[in-house]
Write an enzyme that holds these catalytic residues in place. Structure first.
Site, short mmCIF file in Angstrom:
data_model
loop_
_atom_site.label_atom_id
_atom_site.label_comp_id
_atom_site.label_asym_id
_atom_site.label_seq_id
_atom_site.Cartn_x
_atom_site.Cartn_y
_atom_site.Cartn_z
N SER A 140 3.82 4.21 -19.61
CA SER A 140 5.08 4.26 -18.83
C SER A 140 6.24 4.38 -19.81
O SER A 140 6.11 3.99 -20.99
CB SER A 140 5.22 2.96 -18.03
OG SER A 140 6.50 2.86 -17.46
N TYR A 155 6.28 -6.72 -17.46
CA TYR A 155 5.73 -5.38 -17.15
C TYR A 155 5.90 -4.48 -18.38
O TYR A 155 4.95 -3.78 -18.77
CB TYR A 155 6.41 -4.77 -15.92
CG TYR A 155 5.89 -3.37 -15.63
CD1 TYR A 155 4.56 -3.16 -15.24
CD2 TYR A 155 6.70 -2.25 -15.80
CE1 TYR A 155 4.06 -1.88 -15.01
CE2 TYR A 155 6.21 -0.97 -15.57
CZ TYR A 155 4.89 -0.79 -15.17
OH TYR A 155 4.39 0.48 -14.96
P1 NDP Z 1 0.29 2.65 -6.83
O1 NDP Z 1 0.63 1.26 -6.42
O2 NDP Z 1 0.56 3.74 -5.85
O3 NDP Z 1 -1.23 2.73 -7.30
C1 NDP Z 1 -1.81 1.71 -8.08
C2 NDP Z 1 -3.33 1.90 -8.10
O4 NDP Z 1 -3.89 0.90 -8.96
C3 NDP Z 1 -3.95 1.74 -6.73
O5 NDP Z 1 -4.92 2.73 -6.54
C4 NDP Z 1 -4.59 0.36 -6.79
O6 NDP Z 1 -5.77 0.34 -6.00
C5 NDP Z 1 -4.95 0.25 -8.27
N1 NDP Z 1 -5.04 -1.15 -8.70
C6 NDP Z 1 -4.03 -2.05 -8.76
N2 NDP Z 1 -4.51 -3.25 -9.13
C7 NDP Z 1 -5.85 -3.11 -9.29
C8 NDP Z 1 -6.89 -4.00 -9.66
N3 NDP Z 1 -6.65 -5.30 -9.90
N4 NDP Z 1 -8.15 -3.52 -9.74
C9 NDP Z 1 -8.41 -2.23 -9.46
N5 NDP Z 1 -7.46 -1.32 -9.13
C10 NDP Z 1 -6.20 -1.77 -9.03
O7 NDP Z 1 1.12 2.92 -8.18
P2 NDP Z 1 1.20 4.18 -9.17
O8 NDP Z 1 0.35 5.29 -8.73
O9 NDP Z 1 2.64 4.43 -9.38
O10 NDP Z 1 0.65 3.51 -10.50
C11 NDP Z 1 -0.44 4.03 -11.25
C12 NDP Z 1 -0.18 3.77 -12.72
O11 NDP Z 1 1.00 4.45 -13.12
C13 NDP Z 1 0.05 2.30 -13.07
O12 NDP Z 1 -0.61 2.02 -14.29
C14 NDP Z 1 1.56 2.22 -13.25
O13 NDP Z 1 1.93 1.18 -14.11
C15 NDP Z 1 1.83 3.57 -13.84
N6 NDP Z 1 3.20 4.06 -13.76
C16 NDP Z 1 3.83 4.18 -12.54
C17 NDP Z 1 5.12 4.65 -12.48
C18 NDP Z 1 5.90 4.76 -11.23
O14 NDP Z 1 7.14 4.87 -11.28
N7 NDP Z 1 5.28 4.75 -10.07
C19 NDP Z 1 5.82 5.07 -13.71
C20 NDP Z 1 5.07 4.87 -14.92
C21 NDP Z 1 3.80 4.40 -14.92
P3 NDP Z 1 -6.27 -0.85 -5.06
O15 NDP Z 1 -5.05 -1.59 -4.58
O16 NDP Z 1 -7.05 -0.16 -3.98
O17 NDP Z 1 -7.13 -1.66 -5.96
C1 8X3 Z 2 7.14 2.41 -13.90
C2 8X3 Z 2 8.47 2.90 -14.31
O1 8X3 Z 2 10.89 2.16 -14.74
O2 8X3 Z 2 9.77 1.26 -12.79
O3 8X3 Z 2 6.31 2.19 -15.00
O4 8X3 Z 2 9.18 0.50 -15.00
S1 8X3 Z 2 9.61 1.64 -14.21
#
Ligand code: NDP
Ligand code: 8X3
Length: 251
Positions: A138, A151
């Site tokens: 991220s 985070y």
């Molecule tokens: P979502 O909340 O849409 O998706 C998160 C996914 O992670 C879900 O499929 C969830 O599945 C899974 N997950 C969460 N906790 C667990 C767990 N304990 N065990 C197994 N699976 C888990 O978020 P994003 O798609 O945005 O996030 C995906 C990645 O991208 C993360 O690593 C996030 O930090 C990163 N990211 C996101 C950004 C954003 O702005 N959205 C920016 C930068 C990075 P389920 O609940 O079914 O287990």
């Molecule tokens: C997710 C992006 O800016 O919400 O990793 O932390 S931010």
């Protein structure tokens, strides 16, 4: 025959969009998450394009991670591409007001969960002398913002692990790289703000955030480079975003 892709966090957001894109390209998929109904829906939706196997486990549970990966049937056993994507932010508080359970969740899922999954899959990549690991970091792993403390720490850890993995696996010909997005509109903020939909919606209001499909597209670009090309570390933000704290809402 295309290579098998293993995606954690495939039930939502970036992971789901990545699963959909790779399915359309015909890659056999192992899709992971905890929400069984979503895994079933994905299986049904994507099976018309490719072979799909779903695994339900919590990445925090190291025995469950290992058992799930050991249980893979033979057509899916040989994983060539691992997308370490599962993760979330939990809460957004000053350090003095931070919630211990939120801290545990972020460090256990985003850092230790990524390690447990990698540890279970890397041995067969080494045995096969090939493999590609994409760690989803991220912008929060590149800079720190107010109330982002733990985070950001978890994503800085992903940045360090990405570099360390690349060094240690270099001798085995395994490619390792990170994709580090800025603001992507997914369920991320709904999880972070524990279902407060208004607060979650406000995060993406007034500018064009990245879509999960934008990140899926980049992950696809990363894995389709020729073998001698390894995208080691990539940062991507919406055009409206310049840093974690600078977002132009007047574009
Ligand atoms: P979502 O909340 O849409 O998706 C998160 C996914 O992670 C879900 O499929 C969830 O599945 C899974 N997950 C969460 N906790 C667990 C767990 N304990 N065990 C197994 N699976 C888990 O978020 P994003 O798609 O945005 O996030 C995906 C990645 O991208 C993360 O690593 C996030 O930090 C990163 N990211 C996101 C950004 C954003 O702005 N959205 C920016 C930068 C990075 P389920 O609940 O079914 O287990
Ligand atoms: C997710 C992006 O800016 O919400 O990793 O932390 S931010």
């Amino acid at each position: 025959m295309k290579k098998t892709v293993f995606i954690t966090g495939a039930t939502s957001g970036i992971g789901k969009a990545t699963a959909e894109l790779f399915a359309k390209q015909g890659y056999p998929l192992v899709l992971c998450g905890r929400r069984q109904s979503r895994l079933d829906e994905l299986n049904q939706e994507l099976s018309s394009h490719t072979k799909v196997h779903t695994l339900n486990f919590d990445v925090r549970d190291k025995a469950a991670v290992q058992n799930a990966i050991d249980s893979l049937p033979s057509p899916f056993k040989e994983i060539s591409i691992l997308v370490n994507n599962a993760g979330n932010a939990h809460g957004m508080d000053t350090i003095q007001e931070g919630n211990l359970e939120d801290w545990d969740a972020m460090l256990d899922i985003n850092v230790k969960g990524l390690l447990y999954v990698s540890k279970a899959i890397i041995p067969q990549m080494i045995a096969n002398k090939s493999g590609h690991i994409i760690n989803i970091g991220s912008t929060a792993g590149k800079e720190v913002y107010p109330k982002g403390n733990v985070y950001c720490a978890s994503k800085h850890a992903v940045d360090a692990i990405n570099q360390g993995m690349r060094m240690d696996l270099n001798q085995h010909g395994i490619r390792v790289g990170a994709v580090n997005p800025g603001l992507v509109e997914t369920e991320f903020s709904a999880v972070r703000f524990k279902g407060d939909e208004q607060r979650a919606e406000n995060v993406y209001k007034g500018f064009q955030a990245l879509k999960p499909e934008d990140i899926a597209d980049i992950i696809h670009f990363v894995v389709t480079r020729p073998y001698h090309v390894n995208i080691a570390d990539l940062v991507v933000m919406p055009t409206a975003q310049a840093s974690s704290t600078i977002v132009n809402k007047n574009l």
